[in-house]
Design a protein around this motif. Structure first.
Motif, PDB file in Angstrom:
ATOM      1  N   UNK A 138    -107.177  30.249 -57.295  1.00 27.36           N
ATOM      2  CA  UNK A 138    -106.130  30.731 -56.818  1.00 27.36           C
ATOM      3  C   UNK A 138    -105.910  32.079 -57.308  1.00 27.36           C
ATOM      4  N   UNK A 139    -106.153  32.371 -58.613  1.00 25.77           N
ATOM      5  CA  UNK A 139    -105.867  33.616 -59.497  1.00 25.77           C
ATOM      6  C   UNK A 139    -106.913  34.493 -59.089  1.00 25.77           C
ATOM      7  N   UNK A 140    -108.024  34.281 -58.889  1.00 25.15           N
ATOM      8  CA  UNK A 140    -109.072  35.060 -58.277  1.00 25.15           C
ATOM      9  C   UNK A 140    -108.855  35.600 -56.765  1.00 25.15           C
ATOM     10  N   UNK A 141    -108.308  34.669 -56.094  1.00 24.17           N
ATOM     11  CA  UNK A 141    -107.934  35.098 -54.842  1.00 24.17           C
ATOM     12  C   UNK A 141    -107.061  36.035 -54.796  1.00 24.17           C
ATOM     13  N   UNK A 142    -105.738  35.966 -55.599  1.00 18.86           N
ATOM     14  CA  UNK A 142    -104.688  36.873 -55.840  1.00 18.86           C
ATOM     15  C   UNK A 142    -105.522  38.383 -56.336  1.00 18.86           C
ATOM     16  N   UNK A 143    -106.103  38.314 -57.217  1.00 20.07           N
ATOM     17  CA  UNK A 143    -107.049  39.381 -58.042  1.00 20.07           C
ATOM     18  C   UNK A 143    -107.574  40.312 -56.787  1.00 20.07           C
ATOM     19  N   UNK A 144    -108.435  39.520 -55.970  1.00 22.81           N
ATOM     20  CA  UNK A 144    -109.021  40.275 -54.986  1.00 22.81           C
ATOM     21  C   UNK A 144    -107.980  40.823 -53.822  1.00 22.81           C
ATOM     22  N   UNK A 145    -107.025  39.964 -53.524  1.00 26.08           N
ATOM     23  CA  UNK A 145    -105.992  40.540 -52.473  1.00 26.08           C
ATOM     24  C   UNK A 145    -105.374  41.791 -53.357  1.00 26.08           C
ATOM     25  N   UNK A 146    -104.847  42.013 -54.557  1.00 27.99           N
ATOM     26  CA  UNK A 146    -104.659  43.028 -55.182  1.00 27.99           C
ATOM     27  C   UNK A 146    -105.411  44.389 -55.197  1.00 27.99           C
ATOM     28  N   UNK A 147    -106.638  44.216 -55.543  1.00 28.42           N
ATOM     29  CA  UNK A 147    -107.814  45.035 -55.282  1.00 28.42           C
ATOM     30  C   UNK A 147    -107.836  45.757 -53.870  1.00 28.42           C
ATOM     31  N   UNK A 148    -107.885  44.766 -52.637  1.00 30.06           N
ATOM     32  CA  UNK A 148    -107.933  45.175 -51.506  1.00 30.06           C
ATOM     33  C   UNK A 148    -106.446  45.891 -51.198  1.00 30.06           C
ATOM     34  N   UNK A 149    -105.289  45.512 -51.749  1.00 31.23           N
ATOM     35  CA  UNK A 149    -104.123  46.363 -51.407  1.00 31.23           C
ATOM     36  C   UNK A 149    -104.146  47.770 -52.053  1.00 31.23           C
ATOM     37  N   UNK A 150    -104.834  47.857 -53.330  1.00 29.12           N
ATOM     38  CA  UNK A 150    -104.919  48.970 -53.816  1.00 29.12           C
ATOM     39  C   UNK A 150    -105.790  50.067 -52.937  1.00 29.12           C
ATOM     40  N   UNK A 151    -106.931  49.656 -52.657  1.00 27.50           N
ATOM     41  CA  UNK A 151    -107.782  50.438 -51.864  1.00 27.50           C
ATOM     42  C   UNK A 151    -107.252  50.908 -50.588  1.00 27.50           C
ATOM     43  N   UNK A 152    -106.318  49.983 -49.824  1.00 33.00           N
ATOM     44  CA  UNK A 152    -105.635  50.181 -48.553  1.00 33.00           C
ATOM     45  C   UNK A 152    -104.675  51.361 -48.890  1.00 33.00           C
ATOM     46  N   UNK A 153    -103.933  51.232 -50.138  1.00 28.09           N
ATOM     47  CA  UNK A 153    -102.982  52.308 -50.534  1.00 28.09           C
ATOM     48  C   UNK A 153    -103.645  53.395 -50.748  1.00 28.09           C
ATOM     49  N   UNK A 154    -104.969  53.665 -51.369  1.00 27.08           N
ATOM     50  CA  UNK A 154    -105.742  54.744 -51.778  1.00 27.08           C
ATOM     51  C   UNK A 154    -105.911  55.606 -50.502  1.00 27.08           C
ATOM     52  N   UNK A 155    -106.435  54.833 -49.709  1.00 31.33           N
ATOM     53  CA  UNK A 155    -106.868  55.146 -48.519  1.00 31.33           C
ATOM     54  C   UNK A 155    -105.814  56.076 -47.503  1.00 31.33           C
ATOM     55  N   UNK A 156    -104.463  55.299 -47.467  1.00 34.40           N
ATOM     56  CA  UNK A 156    -103.428  55.888 -46.994  1.00 34.40           C
ATOM     57  C   UNK A 156    -102.884  57.109 -47.573  1.00 34.40           C
ATOM     58  N   UNK A 157    -102.970  57.244 -48.723  1.00 33.17           N
ATOM     59  CA  UNK A 157    -102.542  58.355 -49.413  1.00 33.17           C
ATOM     60  C   UNK A 157    -103.747  59.506 -49.253  1.00 33.17           C
ATOM     61  N   UNK A 158    -104.714  59.240 -49.088  1.00 30.53           N
ATOM     62  CA  UNK A 158    -105.981  60.233 -49.018  1.00 30.53           C
ATOM     63  C   UNK A 158    -105.809  60.714 -47.272  1.00 30.53           C
ATOM     64  N   UNK A 159    -105.466  59.824 -46.589  1.00 27.20           N
ATOM     65  CA  UNK A 159    -105.262  60.355 -45.199  1.00 27.20           C
ATOM     66  C   UNK A 159    -104.022  61.320 -45.148  1.00 27.20           C
ATOM     67  N   UNK A 160    -102.954  60.760 -45.707  1.00 30.72           N
ATOM     68  CA  UNK A 160    -101.923  61.692 -45.720  1.00 30.72           C
ATOM     69  C   UNK A 160    -102.190  63.067 -46.416  1.00 30.72           C
ATOM     70  N   UNK A 161    -103.103  63.158 -47.300  1.00 30.49           N
ATOM     71  CA  UNK A 161    -103.416  64.270 -48.113  1.00 30.49           C
ATOM     72  C   UNK A 161    -104.306  65.108 -47.282  1.00 30.49           C
ATOM     73  N   UNK A 162    -105.118  64.617 -46.400  1.00 26.92           N
ATOM     74  CA  UNK A 162    -106.125  65.258 -45.402  1.00 26.92           C
ATOM     75  C   UNK A 162    -105.263  65.713 -44.335  1.00 26.92           C
ATOM     76  N   UNK A 163    -104.310  65.097 -43.697  1.00 23.82           N
ATOM     77  CA  UNK A 163    -103.456  65.522 -42.771  1.00 23.82           C
ATOM     78  C   UNK A 163    -102.596  66.941 -43.203  1.00 23.82           C
ATOM     79  N   UNK A 164    -102.435  67.012 -44.417  1.00 18.78           N
ATOM     80  CA  UNK A 164    -101.838  68.318 -44.927  1.00 18.78           C
ATOM     81  C   UNK A 164    -102.782  69.498 -45.142  1.00 18.78           C
ATOM     82  N   UNK A 165    -103.861  69.199 -44.920  1.00 15.48           N
ATOM     83  CA  UNK A 165    -104.789  70.544 -45.195  1.00 15.48           C
ATOM     84  C   UNK A 165    -104.841  71.335 -44.095  1.00 15.48           C
TER      85      UNK A 165
END
Length: 165
Positions: A138-165
């Motif tokens: 169960x802890x491993x599932x949560x760990x992987x979920x947190x990794x996925x959430x971080x990548x999704x947040x990083x992608x959203x931040x990147x997309x926002x930065x790219x729109x500003x260019x």
């Protein structure tokens, strides 16, 4: 309680081993960390491996550089899962360590992670133990979920930065 031994051929390998210790503790897994050399203390290596299961150890991570025989020697004396952790060297950047660990003879398997891959060694041990301990799974599932959430947040931040260019 789940327990993993982490062996290193030299105390100087501790910087590579430390992320494995930290990772295992994050999942509530007890660790026993030792300096045991396949070449300089072969009797101690043999005794440790032969007694590991009786001492409650359920998996063993072996960090070694250069000839890197520690994992293979330990695996020769136990049926517990052994994970090899190659240590980067000046000579070949750790390729020598990696090949020494991964090229075990038939009948002596040693699972192997990347050079200096302490965190992955800890995660692999945790995944092995999750087969027996559902709470670790169960802890491993949560760990992987947190990794996925971080990548999704990083992608959203990147997309926002790219729109500003």
């Amino acid at each position: 309680m789940a327990k993993v031994a982490i062996l290193m051929g030299s105390k100087s390998d501790f910087a590579v081993v430390k992320p494995a210790v930290t990772t295992l503790k994050k999942f509530g897994i007890e660790t026993e960390v030792r300096v045991i050399s396949a070449h300089r203390t072969p009797d101690a290596a043999h005794a440790f491996a032969a007694e590991a299961e009786a001492n409650g150890i359920e998996a063993i991570i072996c960090a070694a550089g250069k000839a890197a025989h520690l994992g293979g020697v330990i695996a020769a004396y136990t049926t517990l899962p052994v994970i090899g952790l190659p240590v980067k060297t000046d000579m070949m950047g750790g390729l020598d360590s990696l090949l020494s660990i991964v090229q075990m003879p038939s009948g002596i398997p040693v699972a192997t992670v990347g050079v200096n891959g302490g965190e992955n060694a800890g995660l692999l041990a945790a995944q092995m133990l999750a087969l027996r301990y559902p709470e670790i799974g169960e802890k491993l599932k949560q760990f992987k979920k947190q990794m996925a959430e971080k990548i999704a947040a990083d992608d959203a931040a990147l997309q926002e930065e790219l729109r500003a260019l």
